[in-house]
Design an enzyme around this catalytic site. Structure first.
Site: not given
Length: 459
Positions: A285, A410
């Site tokens: 990430q 996401c």
């Protein structure tokens, strides 16, 4: 009496913006037709030039604002809004967080059918800038000068940048040095149209253990000695410089061949006291502060105990798996990318963790087989790619009767779709928590806790 005038390209109209689209565009109505206007905010009265018209909606360019919204802020980025790095830089941060909460709620209601669902306030950053630990910059030639930056929205036209408020300072230093090197030694950028040139991208990644720089070319790397000297003198944090070769006519940034030309092959990231070895291809990430916040939301919501056995679907390099390992009896991570599974196993050894194991394969085929073979799990973490989970994997989860699920997503649209499938299979939604991993953009991560034998939401 004639009907409403049909909009045409290049028409100039005035609108009042009354909503925001999923990517943060303003939406107004003209004679009943929705008109999408990037950069416009709710409540603003704007002048717009129509650029595209379909049977059901139109798209326009913001020409002027007659009445500004209180949420509008003055942008200090010279490349905004032309560059594609940000799309909410004109909106104050509190309004961004509320927009993301509303976006998640709208998806859950409209796509998932969860009417009246409660979505918690988006968890934001104290300082929502300089958060990206990885950057990829393409190169081009303009007026006989090598430039680099971001692609313009919906194009491969490069907008040159030398500074960026969402990128780590080290990434921007690396960009400036590589661009200077390319101009000094006349390194020709790769041209997608002619398929000529050498220099394609520079990728910079910054971790707690230092920085990695990846130079992507179509073949040999000329003047590599000079490049290494320039980079290491200007950026002492660099621990690794890697030459990646990508000769293919593709939109993929990286090719398959890597050669370490300075330092080490991998660098170390630290998350909550654990070490993670990061290679060129590793997925990590991009916002380390919010990554920990996101993952801890999932872990805490599952209310784990030392007797629990956990399955982590789409586990990547094992970040969540290893963070959970110290709290539970065992963790099994499943991931279809072989290099990521290798990274996960190596990271377990690096941290002395023995109760986490990892297998390579597709979740939709492995999970049903594991369940059929009697694999027991007390909780499951589901963190699929943007397209969401595959239907067979969701069916296997439903058939397994695993009592607790933390779904990390996401993409609000595919999250809502998948939650509907799980809800129809007997899972109820306990909480929905958005987390702002990507300030100044419309993107948002969400953690949904689902429990077996809870009240099923009706459509």
């Amino acid at each position: 009496m004639s009907g409403p005038r049909i909009l045409s390209r290049n028409d100039e109209i005035e609108l009042t913006i009354d909503a925001l689209g999923s990517e943060g565009q303003g939406i107004g109505r003209y004679c009943g037709m929705a008109v999408f206007v990037p950069l416009a905010l709710v409540g603003e009265k704007v002048k717009v030039r129509i650029e595209r018209v379909t049977n059901s909606y139109a798209e326009g360019k913001l020409l002027s604002i007659n009445e500004e919204a209180v949420e509008r802020v003055l942008t200090k980025c010279a490349a905004y809004p032309e560059c594609g790095g940000c799309d909410l830089l004109h909106m104050n941060y509190d309004a961004q967080l509320e927009f993301k909460r509303t976006r998640v709620r709208d998806a859950m209601e409209r796509i998932g059918g969860f009417k009246g669902i409660e979505v918690k306030q988006t968890l934001g950053m104290e300082v929502p800038c300089r958060y990206r630990n990885k950057a990829s910059f393409p190169f081009a030639e303009k007026e006989n000068v090598v430039v680099s930056g971001y692609f313009a929205k919906k194009s491969h036209r490069i907008i040159p940048v030398t500074e960026c408020m969402i990128q780590h300072e080290i990434s921007m230093k690396v960009l400036r040095i590589v661009t200077e090197w390319a101009n000094r030694f006349h390194i020709q950028p790769y041209d997608e149209r002619t398929r000529e040139g050498i220099l394609r991208h520079v990728v910079a990644r910054t971790t707690a253990g230092g920085a990695m720089v990846v130079i992507v070319t179509t073949g040999k790397l000329p003047h590599s000695t000079e490049l290494i000297e320039m980079l290491t003198n200007a950026v002492p944090e660099i621990r690794s410089i890697i030459h990646n070769v990508n000769p293919s006519n593709t939109n993929l940034i990286l090719g398959r061949n890597n050669k370490t030309i300075f330092g080490v092959d991998t660098i170390i990231e630290k998350i909550s006291g654990l070490k993670f070895e990061v290679s060129v291809q590793s997925f990590l990430q991009v916002n380390p502060i919010q990554t920990l916040r996101l993952y801890m939301q999932a872990i805490e919501q599952l209310n784990l105990s030392s007797n629990d056995d956990i399955i982590d679907l789409y586990c990547g390099i094992g970040t969540i798996s290893l963070l959970m390992a110290g709290r539970v009896n065992s963790v099994l991570g499943i991931e279809c990318v072989e290099s990521a599974v290798s990274d996960a196993k190596r990271n377990a050894v690096l941290n002395g963790i023995t109760n986490a194991s990892f297998i390579c394969g597709k979740a939709e085929s492995l999970l049903p087989r594991l369940i059929e073979d009697g694999k027991h799990a007390d909780a499951l973490v589901l963190d699929p790619p943007r397209k969401g989970a595959d239907k067979p994997a969701l069916d296997a989860i439903i058939a397994s009767n695993i009592p607790r699920i933390a779904y990390i997503s996401c993409n609000p649209a595919t999250l809502a779709r998948d939650c509907r499938i799980l809800a129809d299979g007997g899972y109820g939604i306990e909480s929905v928590q958005p987390v702002d991993m990507f300030p100044m953009t419309h993107h948002v991560e969400t953690v949904v806790l689902m429990l077996r034998e809870r009240t099923v939401w009706e459509k």
